[in-house]
Structure formats: C-alpha cells, structure tokens
Write a protein that holds these residues in place. Structure first.
Motif, PDB file in Angstrom:
ATOM      1  N   TRP A 111       0.827  -1.209   0.000  1.00  0.00           N
ATOM      2  CA  TRP A 111       0.000   0.000   0.000  1.00  0.00           C
ATOM      3  C   TRP A 111       0.864   1.263   0.000  1.00  0.00           C
ATOM      4  O   TRP A 111       0.510   2.267  -0.628  1.00  0.00           O
ATOM      5  CB  TRP A 111      -0.924  -0.010   1.209  1.00  0.00           C
ATOM      6  CG  TRP A 111      -2.127  -0.880   1.034  1.00  0.00           C
ATOM      7  CD1 TRP A 111      -2.381  -2.068   1.648  1.00  0.00           C
ATOM      8  CD2 TRP A 111      -3.233  -0.644   0.155  1.00  0.00           C
ATOM      9  NE1 TRP A 111      -3.572  -2.591   1.223  1.00  0.00           N
ATOM     10  CE2 TRP A 111      -4.129  -1.741   0.309  1.00  0.00           C
ATOM     11  CE3 TRP A 111      -3.552   0.377  -0.739  1.00  0.00           C
ATOM     12  CZ2 TRP A 111      -5.319  -1.829  -0.411  1.00  0.00           C
ATOM     13  CZ3 TRP A 111      -4.750   0.289  -1.444  1.00  0.00           C
ATOM     14  CH2 TRP A 111      -5.615  -0.803  -1.276  1.00  0.00           C
ATOM     15  N   GLY A 112       1.986   1.243   0.701  1.00  0.00           N
ATOM     16  CA  GLY A 112       2.879   2.399   0.679  1.00  0.00           C
ATOM     17  C   GLY A 112       3.436   2.662  -0.706  1.00  0.00           C
ATOM     18  O   GLY A 112       3.495   3.816  -1.155  1.00  0.00           O
ATOM     19  N   LEU A 160       2.064   1.764  -3.585  1.00  0.00           N
ATOM     20  CA  LEU A 160       0.966   2.241  -4.445  1.00  0.00           C
ATOM     21  C   LEU A 160       0.653   3.705  -4.171  1.00  0.00           C
ATOM     22  O   LEU A 160       0.407   4.496  -5.110  1.00  0.00           O
ATOM     23  CB  LEU A 160      -0.273   1.379  -4.216  1.00  0.00           C
ATOM     24  CG  LEU A 160      -0.202  -0.060  -4.738  1.00  0.00           C
ATOM     25  CD1 LEU A 160      -1.464  -0.823  -4.356  1.00  0.00           C
ATOM     26  CD2 LEU A 160      -0.009  -0.078  -6.252  1.00  0.00           C
ATOM     27  N   SER A 161       0.657   4.099  -2.910  1.00  0.00           N
ATOM     28  CA  SER A 161       0.399   5.503  -2.570  1.00  0.00           C
ATOM     29  C   SER A 161       1.460   6.418  -3.158  1.00  0.00           C
ATOM     30  O   SER A 161       1.160   7.501  -3.676  1.00  0.00           O
ATOM     31  CB  SER A 161       0.344   5.668  -1.046  1.00  0.00           C
ATOM     32  OG  SER A 161      -0.663   4.860  -0.486  1.00  0.00           O
ATOM     33  N   LEU A 162       2.706   5.978  -3.100  1.00  0.00           N
ATOM     34  CA  LEU A 162       3.794   6.784  -3.655  1.00  0.00           C
ATOM     35  C   LEU A 162       3.643   6.923  -5.171  1.00  0.00           C
ATOM     36  O   LEU A 162       3.870   8.009  -5.731  1.00  0.00           O
ATOM     37  CB  LEU A 162       5.127   6.128  -3.313  1.00  0.00           C
ATOM     38  CG  LEU A 162       6.386   6.984  -3.471  1.00  0.00           C
ATOM     39  CD1 LEU A 162       6.312   8.197  -2.567  1.00  0.00           C
ATOM     40  CD2 LEU A 162       7.621   6.156  -3.137  1.00  0.00           C
ATOM     41  N   CYS A 163       3.245   5.853  -5.847  1.00  0.00           N
ATOM     42  CA  CYS A 163       3.030   5.926  -7.296  1.00  0.00           C
ATOM     43  C   CYS A 163       1.883   6.873  -7.636  1.00  0.00           C
ATOM     44  O   CYS A 163       1.951   7.626  -8.624  1.00  0.00           O
ATOM     45  CB  CYS A 163       2.738   4.528  -7.843  1.00  0.00           C
ATOM     46  SG  CYS A 163       4.159   3.400  -7.793  1.00  0.00           S
ATOM     47  N   VAL A 164       0.834   6.852  -6.827  1.00  0.00           N
ATOM     48  CA  VAL A 164      -0.299   7.760  -7.064  1.00  0.00           C
ATOM     49  C   VAL A 164       0.143   9.213  -6.929  1.00  0.00           C
ATOM     50  O   VAL A 164      -0.242  10.086  -7.729  1.00  0.00           O
ATOM     51  CB  VAL A 164      -1.444   7.437  -6.084  1.00  0.00           C
ATOM     52  CG1 VAL A 164      -2.520   8.519  -6.130  1.00  0.00           C
ATOM     53  CG2 VAL A 164      -2.055   6.091  -6.422  1.00  0.00           C
ATOM     54  N   VAL A 165       0.962   9.504  -5.912  1.00  0.00           N
ATOM     55  CA  VAL A 165       1.464  10.874  -5.737  1.00  0.00           C
ATOM     56  C   VAL A 165       2.275  11.311  -6.955  1.00  0.00           C
ATOM     57  O   VAL A 165       2.117  12.437  -7.460  1.00  0.00           O
ATOM     58  CB  VAL A 165       2.323  10.961  -4.457  1.00  0.00           C
ATOM     59  CG1 VAL A 165       3.065  12.291  -4.391  1.00  0.00           C
ATOM     60  CG2 VAL A 165       1.445  10.791  -3.222  1.00  0.00           C
ATOM     61  N   CYS A 166       3.139  10.429  -7.451  1.00  0.00           N
ATOM     62  CA  CYS A 166       3.956  10.774  -8.623  1.00  0.00           C
ATOM     63  C   CYS A 166       3.090  10.985  -9.863  1.00  0.00           C
ATOM     64  O   CYS A 166       3.397  11.829 -10.710  1.00  0.00           O
ATOM     65  CB  CYS A 166       4.990   9.679  -8.876  1.00  0.00           C
ATOM     66  SG  CYS A 166       6.239   9.535  -7.572  1.00  0.00           S
TER      67      CYS A 166
END
Length: 373
Positions: free
Chosen positions: A9-10, A12-18
């Motif tokens: 989940w961490g 995936l969250s980082l990819c969403v931010v990028c």
C-alpha cells in the motif's frame, strides 16, 4: 495486516502521488498553455522515464539492489529533467523527494547526502527562474532539503528497525533450537538413567526371585509346587515387562515435529510452511542434525533471501533415510557461496553419513538426506 501488505500500500500511494504531480502539466497543455520551457515531448520523455524507473524499482527490487548506481542515476536524471523542463508546473519538485527516499534504500549515506544537496540546488535554480529573488530560492531549497532529509531519515530508521528485527529473529531461532536440543538431551539422559535403574535394581532382584522359586519348585509338597510354579510364571512375566519398558525408554522416538514447530513459530518474515510426515521417527543424533539444519535454513532465509515464504518438508524415504527439503521465494543466487553456516550444515549431515545439496537458481533450495537406524 502483515508488513508486506503495508509495504504494498505504501508503494501504491507513492506511485499515485507521482502520477498526480504530472496532472497540472497535462491540464495546462490540454487548455493550450505552454507549461514547459523546452519541447513538450522531451518533458514527457523525462516524466515517463521517471515513472518507468520507479515502477522498475518496485517490481524488480532485487535487481535494483544488485545495480544501485545505474538505477539511482537514471532515476535522478529523469527527475531533474522533469523539474527543470517545467519550472512553473507546481509540485514537480516532489519527485526529487521520492528520489532521495529510494536512494536511501540503495546507496551509501554519503551518496544520499550528496544527492540531497544536488536536488536542493535544482530546486533553488527553479525558484530563481520563476521569481529571481534570492530569498525565495533559498527558502525553497531549504524547504525541499528538509522534506528530503525527513524522508531519508524515515527510510534509515525503517532499515535500522528491519535489521534489528532480523537480528532478533535469528537470535530467537538460535535460542529455540538450543532450547529444543537441550530439552531433548535432558529427556534422553533421564530416560537412560531410569532404564539403568530399572535394569540394575528391579531386574536383578526379579532374576534372583526367579532362581529362588526355581529351587523351591523342586522340593516336596504338591500344593507348594503348584503355587510356586504359578509365582514363577508371574515373576517371569513381570521381568519381561520390565525389559520391555527399558527397551521403550531407550528407543523412544524424539518429538521432532513439536520441536521444529516451536523453532519456526512467530517469525515476522519469511512465513514458514512446515510439514513433517507422520512416519518420521529419528534417533537423537538424527533429530539434533535435522533441528540444526532447519535452524540454519531459517536463519539464512531471514538474513539473505528477502523471501516472503519458506517451505520446509521432512519425509522418510523407502531407503531408510530422512530427507529435509527446503526452498523459498527469495532472490536466490546464481552461484551459491557456502559460508560458515552452510558449511557447518554440510558437516553435520556428512558426519552421520548423509549428503546435502544447495541450489540458488530459483529462490534458494536445500536438500539434506540423513540415514536413520
């Protein structure tokens, strides 16, 4: 929730931010604006290259660990190009913070600090291009340097915690193995002591009683003779029972399954799947070797494999041997180098007349064969 689920989940969250960082540039281009200072295709090449490198790092993390310098260099250059080619795009400098966090995982601390300094200089240059005010440039560089420092500090703290957890798991595994071997040694010594006491004391006394009754049976008196014969028969049965008990105490099978289950219980990572066949009944020497082999396999998986799962199967073959097969889903190794642990494992097995083999081509695999009486 398991640690691997949290890591997923961490990531995936980082990819969403990028991905969200690139939306302002896309929207401005769709409305006819010109958010980039150079060719738009060049900015998109850098941005997509950044996303591709980020995805490669997450999906092929062992590859990134083996080749950290090319990975971090490509990652950093794509991020710098994305920021410099769109200086007025808003939050693209966040990409540099992600680069610093990834670098903290892969390269040395000195290289990471140099990267933070370079990224901060890029942020200062972008602020200078936008406003021309030295104070704005210094403040922007300070803010993003602080963000990078916080991200890197969090990564280093997590790495220290992971290393401490691994050391604790290894120490716990070694302690449980030593406890299991000590408990079995104590039980074996106690069984041997009881067997000797039964044989030396009760056995000898019963043998003397049989001899006395044998002499009495040859004396006069029919009634006495019948009772004596019956007593002699009962005494012989009792002596046989004592000998049977002594034999069972000496030859009782070691509770291997319970010892190994205790050995691999509550490990944070990897998840151990243990299977011990019902017909596996080793003697004390073979059980000690199998416990030590399992300990080394688990310790090796914790320290080196980066595996999520470890499968261990112990079975008895038709050739009068017990086979231990273990494999994990970790990174493996094209060439297996046997250190002190694996060398000690091989020596233990070969000391009993067995054989062991290692294979690191698909995860890490161990197969050990131990002869049993």
């Amino acid at each position: 929730m398991r640690e691997s689920r949290l890591e997923l989940w961490g990531a995936l969250s980082l990819c969403v931010v990028c991905l969200l960082v690139g939306i302002p540039v896309l929207l401005e281009q769709l409305t006819g604006g010109a958010p980039t200072t150079g060719p738009a295709w060049l900015w998109w090449a850098c941005y997509l290259g950044y996303l591709g490198t980020l995805g490669l790092a997450f999906t092929r993390w062992p590859l990134a660990r083996r080749h950290p310098a090319p990975m971090v260099s490509a990652f950093g250059l794509c991020a710098v190009g994305t920021v410099l080619l769109a200086p007025r795009a808003g939050w693209t400098a966040i990409l540099l913070v992600v680069v610093a966090a990834i670098a903290a995982h892969l390269v040395s601390r000195r290289a990471t600090l140099l990267l933070i300094a370079g990224n901060s200089a890029v942020v200062a240059l972008v602020a200078t291009i936008n406003s021309g005010a030295p104070l704005d440039a210094a403040l922007s560089a300070l803010i993003y340097a602080t963000l990078q420092a916080c991200a890197v500090w969090a990564v280093w703290s997590q790495l220290r915690e992971t290393a401490a957890t691994e050391r604790l798991a290894v120490a716990n595994t070694e302690l449980r193995a030593a406890t299991a071997l000590l408990a079995e040694s104590s039980r074996s010594a106690e069984r041997l002591r009881i067997a000797r006491e039964l044989h030396d004391l009760v056995g000898h006394q019963l043998t003397a009683l049989v001899l006395e009754l044998e002499v009495a049976s040859h004396r006069d008196g029919q009634a006495v003779t019948a009772h004596v014969l019956r007593a002699r028969r009962l005494t012989k049965d009792l002596l046989g029972d004592v000998r049977t008990a002594v034999g069972e105490l000496r030859g009782r099978a070691v509770p291997l399954r319970a010892a190994l289950a205790e050995l691999v219980a509550d490990l944070p990572r990897p998840r151990v799947h243990l299977a011990v066949d019902e017909d596996v009944e080793p003697d004390e020497a073979a059980a000690a070797t199998l416990i030590r082999c399992t300990q080394e396999v688990v310790t090796n998986a914790i320290r080196h494999s980066e595996a999520e799962n470890l499968w261990i199967r112990i079975a008895r073959t038709g050739a009068g041997t017990i086979t231990l097969r273990a494999h994990d889903d970790g990174r493996g190794a094209p060439l297996v180098r046997t250190g002190n642990g694996l060398t000690g494992l091989r020596e233990r097995v070969e000391q009993l007349g067995g054989a062991v083999s290692f294979d690191g081509r698909s995860g890490f695999q161990v197969e050990a064969t131990v002869p049993v009486p």
